[in-house]
Design a protein around this motif. Structure first.
Motif, mmCIF file in Angstrom:
data_model
loop_
_atom_site.group_PDB
_atom_site.id
_atom_site.type_symbol
_atom_site.label_atom_id
_atom_site.label_comp_id
_atom_site.label_asym_id
_atom_site.label_seq_id
_atom_site.Cartn_x
_atom_site.Cartn_y
_atom_site.Cartn_z
ATOM 1 N N THR A 13 3.413 3.604 -0.564
ATOM 2 C CA THR A 13 2.773 2.288 -0.690
ATOM 3 C C THR A 13 1.410 2.299 -0.011
ATOM 4 O O THR A 13 0.418 1.829 -0.589
ATOM 5 N N LEU A 67 1.667 -5.050 -3.468
ATOM 6 C CA LEU A 67 2.217 -3.898 -2.750
ATOM 7 C C LEU A 67 2.294 -4.149 -1.250
ATOM 8 O O LEU A 67 3.204 -3.664 -0.575
ATOM 9 N N ARG A 73 6.671 -6.075 -3.304
ATOM 10 C CA ARG A 73 6.325 -4.654 -3.422
ATOM 11 C C ARG A 73 6.879 -4.003 -4.683
ATOM 12 O O ARG A 73 6.155 -3.250 -5.356
#
Length: 175
Positions: A13, A67, A73
């Motif tokens: 991420t 994100l 996310r």
């Protein structure tokens, strides 16, 4: 301490946020240059390209925001995967049409669209899908520090790989 899957997802991420944020920043700050790169693909009518570039930059900002927030996310990962896959599809179409001398317009180091940029986008798509698939969980301070450091390291390696890849066309011409 968080599980290995959680650390991997947080690391990816961090990496994806930096890659996408850089691309969005490039589109906003070098808008006319990006429009020129996009027109090089010759896929959309020239008068529509500025609006398309703005739309894509907006989607990239949305992907970064999604994100960053743990609740969104997975959606951010799917959006990022869609963007990377879409860009890869456009690059593949350009290559099939014989447009082998256009810049990918991805931000960062200039890179000519090639099978290498297609492979890069496939890996970025896979990374984004992994982020979307792994459930969000608490990392704790140590886990967050590890994931952030690993994500920054991945980003640095990615930057070096991009720089090396940008020299490949010149090396091929010289050889």
């Amino acid at each position: 301490m968080a599980g290995l899957g959680q650390l991997a997802a947080a690391t990816l991420t961090t990496f994806l946020v930096l890659v996408i944020a850089r691309a969005a920043f490039h589109k906003w700050t070098a808008f006319h240059e990006t429009v020129g790169f996009a027109q090089g693909y010759a896929i959309a009518p020239r008068h529509m390209v500025p609006a398309i570039v703005r739309g894509l930059a907006g989607l990239e900002v949305l992907a970064v925001a999604a994100l960053i927030v743990p609740l969104t996310r997975p959606a951010g990962g799917l959006l990022a995967a869609g963007l990377f896959a879409g860009y890869g599809g456009l690059m593949a179409l350009a290559l099939l049409r014989g447009r082998t001398e256009i810049d990918c317009g991805c931000g960062g180091v200039p890179q000519v669209v090639s099978p290498l940029t297609l492979a890069r986008n496939a890996l970025l798509t896979l990374a984004a899908l992994i982020v979307a698939a792994i459930p969000v969980g608490a990392l704790g301070a140590a886990g967050a520090a590890i994931a952030l450091t690993a994500g920054l390291t991945l980003t640095a390696i990615y930057g070096v790989a991009e720089k090396l890849a940008s020299h490949l066309p010149h090396i091929r011409q010289a050889g």
